[in-house]
Structure formats: C-alpha cells, structure tokens
Design a protein around this motif. Structure first.
Motif, PDB file in Angstrom:
ATOM      1  N   LEU A  19      -0.480 -14.411   1.738  1.00 42.63           N
ATOM      2  CA  LEU A  19      -0.041 -13.407   0.773  1.00 42.63           C
ATOM      3  C   LEU A  19      -0.548 -12.044   1.230  1.00 42.63           C
ATOM      4  N   THR A  20       0.358 -11.087   1.335  1.00 44.21           N
ATOM      5  CA  THR A  20       0.005  -9.721   1.701  1.00 44.21           C
ATOM      6  C   THR A  20      -0.016  -8.868   0.440  1.00 44.21           C
ATOM      7  N   LEU A  21      -1.045  -8.045   0.296  1.00 45.54           N
ATOM      8  CA  LEU A  21      -1.161  -7.208  -0.886  1.00 45.54           C
ATOM      9  C   LEU A  21      -0.278  -5.975  -0.746  1.00 45.54           C
ATOM     10  N   GLY A  22       0.778  -5.908  -1.541  1.00 47.23           N
ATOM     11  CA  GLY A  22       1.641  -4.739  -1.570  1.00 47.23           C
ATOM     12  C   GLY A  22       1.078  -3.691  -2.517  1.00 47.23           C
ATOM     13  N   THR A  23       1.241  -2.420  -2.167  1.00 50.35           N
ATOM     14  CA  THR A  23       0.569  -1.367  -2.931  1.00 50.35           C
ATOM     15  C   THR A  23       1.539  -0.328  -3.495  1.00 50.35           C
ATOM     16  N   MET A  24       2.762  -0.706  -3.749  1.00 51.63           N
ATOM     17  CA  MET A  24       3.710   0.220  -4.344  1.00 51.63           C
ATOM     18  C   MET A  24       3.284   0.618  -5.757  1.00 51.63           C
ATOM     19  N   THR A  25       2.418  -0.205  -6.367  1.00 49.72           N
ATOM     20  CA  THR A  25       1.951   0.060  -7.728  1.00 49.72           C
ATOM     21  C   THR A  25       0.682   0.905  -7.761  1.00 49.72           C
ATOM     22  N   GLY A  27      -1.261   4.080  -7.961  1.00 49.29           N
ATOM     23  CA  GLY A  27      -0.995   5.457  -8.335  1.00 49.29           C
ATOM     24  C   GLY A  27      -0.040   5.507  -9.521  1.00 49.29           C
ATOM     25  N   GLU A  28      -0.139   6.555 -10.309  1.00 47.72           N
ATOM     26  CA  GLU A  28       0.636   6.647 -11.541  1.00 47.72           C
ATOM     27  C   GLU A  28       1.771   7.661 -11.466  1.00 47.72           C
ATOM     28  N   GLU A  29       2.049   8.153 -10.270  1.00 44.54           N
ATOM     29  CA  GLU A  29       3.061   9.207 -10.118  1.00 44.54           C
ATOM     30  C   GLU A  29       4.461   8.766 -10.524  1.00 44.54           C
ATOM     31  N   TRP A  30       4.752   7.471 -10.461  1.00 46.45           N
ATOM     32  CA  TRP A  30       6.077   6.978 -10.816  1.00 46.45           C
ATOM     33  C   TRP A  30       6.163   6.527 -12.267  1.00 46.45           C
ATOM     34  N   GLY A  31       5.053   6.662 -13.000  1.00 46.91           N
ATOM     35  CA  GLY A  31       5.090   6.381 -14.430  1.00 46.91           C
ATOM     36  C   GLY A  31       4.667   4.990 -14.851  1.00 46.91           C
ATOM     37  N   TRP A  32       4.415   4.078 -13.920  1.00 45.70           N
ATOM     38  CA  TRP A  32       4.059   2.721 -14.322  1.00 45.70           C
ATOM     39  C   TRP A  32       3.022   2.060 -13.406  1.00 45.70           C
ATOM     40  N   GLY A  33       2.366   2.822 -12.581  1.00 41.34           N
ATOM     41  CA  GLY A  33       1.412   2.236 -11.633  1.00 41.34           C
ATOM     42  C   GLY A  33      -0.002   2.137 -12.182  1.00 41.34           C
ATOM     43  N   LEU A 287       4.798 -10.746   0.287  1.00 33.17           N
ATOM     44  CA  LEU A 287       4.252  -9.559  -0.360  1.00 33.17           C
ATOM     45  C   LEU A 287       4.103  -9.776  -1.863  1.00 33.17           C
ATOM     46  N   ILE A 288       2.923  -9.483  -2.370  1.00 33.79           N
ATOM     47  CA  ILE A 288       2.683  -9.534  -3.804  1.00 33.79           C
ATOM     48  C   ILE A 288       2.335  -8.131  -4.280  1.00 33.79           C
ATOM     49  N   GLY A 289       2.802  -7.781  -5.457  1.00 34.79           N
ATOM     50  CA  GLY A 289       2.478  -6.488  -6.036  1.00 34.79           C
ATOM     51  C   GLY A 289       1.736  -6.698  -7.342  1.00 34.79           C
ATOM     52  N   ALA A 290       0.586  -6.057  -7.487  1.00 38.03           N
ATOM     53  CA  ALA A 290      -0.203  -6.241  -8.705  1.00 38.03           C
ATOM     54  C   ALA A 290      -0.603  -4.882  -9.267  1.00 38.03           C
ATOM     55  N   ARG A 291      -0.260  -4.650 -10.521  1.00 36.68           N
ATOM     56  CA  ARG A 291      -0.667  -3.421 -11.206  1.00 36.68           C
ATOM     57  C   ARG A 291      -1.964  -3.629 -11.960  1.00 36.68           C
ATOM     58  N   THR A 292      -2.260  -4.895 -12.298  1.00 32.98           N
ATOM     59  CA  THR A 292      -3.479  -5.227 -13.034  1.00 32.98           C
ATOM     60  C   THR A 292      -4.196  -6.388 -12.354  1.00 32.98           C
TER      61      THR A 292
END
Length: 363
Positions: A19-25, A27-33, A287-292
């Motif tokens: 599992l690779t940690l994706g980091t699109m989340t 930062g809060e610049e897009w309103g939901w990170g 790729l996994i994306g985690a905001r929390t």
C-alpha cells in the motif's frame, strides 16, 4: 500480509510496500483535506507500520502537499533514503503560462526543480508523468526524463493516465535508444472501474511495468459511507469530485456485497474493496488516501483481509466490465478460432462450421 511485504516495482529493483500512501488529501486548500498536523500524524503511523512509499504531485493542494511532506521529513529523524518518495509533473500551477504544464523538456525540468524545493530534498525516487500530453513528442519527454535520471535528480520514472499504445511506444523508444524506461503505471482501478483490464493491465504485465492503482475505493463510493438508505445525501466534501451521491442499481449491488463480506470477516467494506484490488494480477502497490487517522487504519486493515475464491468470484461477477473492441472478441472467440477443433490445456475449442477434415479438402 502487512506493509513490510515489499514488492519490486516492475522490472526494477525498487522495493515498495503493498500500500502506497497517497497525499492528495494533505492540506486544506481544496476545501476537504487534512491539516498539516493531521497529515504528519498520518505519515508517522504509516511509516511506523513499515510503509515506505509516499506519493504526491505538484498539483496536490496547489503544492502544499509537497511542502507538508518536506517540512515533516526535515522536522523528524526519519532517514530520507529509507522512503520511496514520488511526485508528478504535467499539471499547470501557473495559469496563463503555456509552458508551465504538459510534458515538454522545459516543463519537466522546471516542475522538478519546484517540487524538489517544496519537498526539501535533492532527488525523488519515482517521477511520474501525470497524464498523456498529445502535444509533446514522446521522444522529447523520454529524453528529458532520462537526462534527469542520469543527473541523479530522479531514480526511476513512471507514467499515469495514458493510453496503452502510447506507453508501449515510449517503452520501445527507451529500449532501443538505451534510455530509462517506465518502471510503473498509475491507473484508476476498482470494483467500479475495471475497463483497464482490457489493455492497460495486460500491457503492463507484458512489458514488465508495475501497476499502482489509484482510487481503489472510487473516491470513497466503496468506503461503506454510501448506502441505499442515505441515497442522495452529502457524505463528504468530495461529493463534487465523486460525481454526486446518486448511483445506479449495479453500484448498490456491489456496495451490498461488500457490506455482507465485511460483516462476515468482521472488518469494513473499504477494507474488503481494497483487499480485492490488492489481490489483482499485475498490481504491485495500491494507492490509499487518508484524510483522518481512522481512514488510514481502515485502509491498513485491508492487508489482513483474506478473500476466498468464492468471495472474489462474487465481486467479479457483479463488477464485470464491458471492454472495448477487440478485447471482448479476443477473450471470447479468437483463441478458440485459432485452435478450432482441438483441445488446449484440456479445454475443447469451437469447431468451425463446415470445417475441413484435412488439408487436402481445402484444395
């Protein structure tokens, strides 16, 4: 399986976690990170669990994602070389500048320099072409990437969201000219997006390119938060990216089956959906994306989920894709036509109508 079950990426010797940690989340610049503090906590837990592969891009939260990662690495005692750190070029951060995006030599070099500055490192392990650029000759792109590898600023190169024919062309050019070739391919792949099984995944397997799926939960649709009961209700700030919250009957059938399997295995629908992707032929790291932290924990649980052949078959049947021509023809008929009237690997093939019984009868 856990994060320390490292796999080599494609034909390379580069070892990455499943599992690779994706980091699109990040930062809060897009309103939901996530906030920088939360992003750092997520990275700490991922690395502590044995994960070594972190993926970002110049465009993610307008460059802030890269900056968060760079600040984190500078503020901790984590050894930079123990991580496989990757970023991407292609997306334009400077509207109005036609050379700030795409895959030209000028764009690639300037994008990398800016990414290295934000990441606060002098090299990236994996540099991705984020998408197909129809306006730049692939020879120019491959030549520029090879020069960056030769200069030591990039260790390996990779490609994302590009047609199979263009990836194959790029690999052949690199091979014949002695340039660096792509080690990995990022593609959208999930129970709701399986059309890549037609050409992209078989191409990657044949050419020795490691597959790294993105959006294995289809933007959260398969996470378990969407059900028939809450149809139409907003569940996250990403609803606009996910295409809303109204899904067709087939999507709900897949969600229902994931929920059933999750109850049987005492886990979450997200973990089951991820386990299905991780188990697919050709997939190296997902790729996994985690905001929390909770989302990260759910994603990591997927490595402990064991799917039986019957479990996989039930999910496969519900999500079977319609492939573009000629893939359905090839899969359903071509092999049989080539071996008409014979038995291959114990399976009898079709008999052609009025098939000749001997060569003599043809003439």
């Amino acid at each position: 399986m856990d994060l320390t079950n490292y796999r080599t990426l494609g034909k390379s010797g580069l070892r990455v976690s499943p599992l690779t940690l994706g980091t699109m989340t990040f930062g809060e610049e897009w309103g939901w990170g996530s906030t920088p503090a939360d992003a750092e906590a997520i990275m700490s837990e991922y690395i502590a669990a044995g994960g070594n592969s972190i993926d970002t891009a110049n465009i993610y939260t307008k460059g802030h994602s890269e900056k968060i990662i760079g600040d984190y690495l500078k503020s901790t005692d984590i050894r930079r070389d123990q991580l496989v750190l990757s970023t991407k070029f292609y997306c334009n951060l400077y509207p109005g500048d036609p050379n700030a995006g795409g895959a030209s030599r000028k764009t690639i070099i300037s994008s990398l320099e800016n990414s290295l500055r934000r990441l606060q490192t002098d090299y990236v392990d994996l540099y991705w072409m984020h998408a197909f650029d129809p306006f730049t000759p692939i020879e120019e792109t491959m030549s520029a990437l090879h020069d960056l590898v030769t200069a030591g600023k990039v260790r390996y190169i990779a490609i994302s969201d590009t047609p199979a024919w263009k990836v194959a062309q790029a690999q052949m050019i690199a091979q014949f000219r002695g340039w660096s070739a792509f080690a990995a391919l990022q593609i959208e792949y999930s129970l709701l997006e399986r059309t890549v099984e037609g050409e992209l995944i078989p191409m990657a397997q044949d050419l020795g390119i490691g597959v790294m799926p993105w959006s294995p939960l289809r933007g959260g649709i398969l996470s378990g938060k969407y059900t028939r009961a809450n149809q139409g209700e907003t569940q996250s700030g990403r609803n606009s990216l996910e295409g809303g919250t109204h899904f067709d009957e087939n999507t709900y059938q897949i969600i229902d089956r994931l929920t059933e399997l999750a109850k049987e295995k005492e886990t979450t629908p997200a973990s089951v959906a991820l386990a299905w992707v991780v188990s697919r032929s050709g997939v190296t790291s997902t790729l996994i994306g985690a905001r929390t932290m909770g989302q990260l924990d759910q994603n990591l649980q997927s490595l402990a989920v064991s799917l039986s052949n019957n479990d996989i078959a039930s999910l496969d049947a519900l999500s079977k894709p319609v492939l573009n021509f000629p893939m359905e023809l090839i899969n359903n008929r071509a092999a049989n036509l080539a071996q008409a009237g014979t038995s291959v690997n114990g399976v009898s093939s079709l008999k052609l109508p009025l098939a000749p019984q001997s060569i003599k009868e043809v003439y």
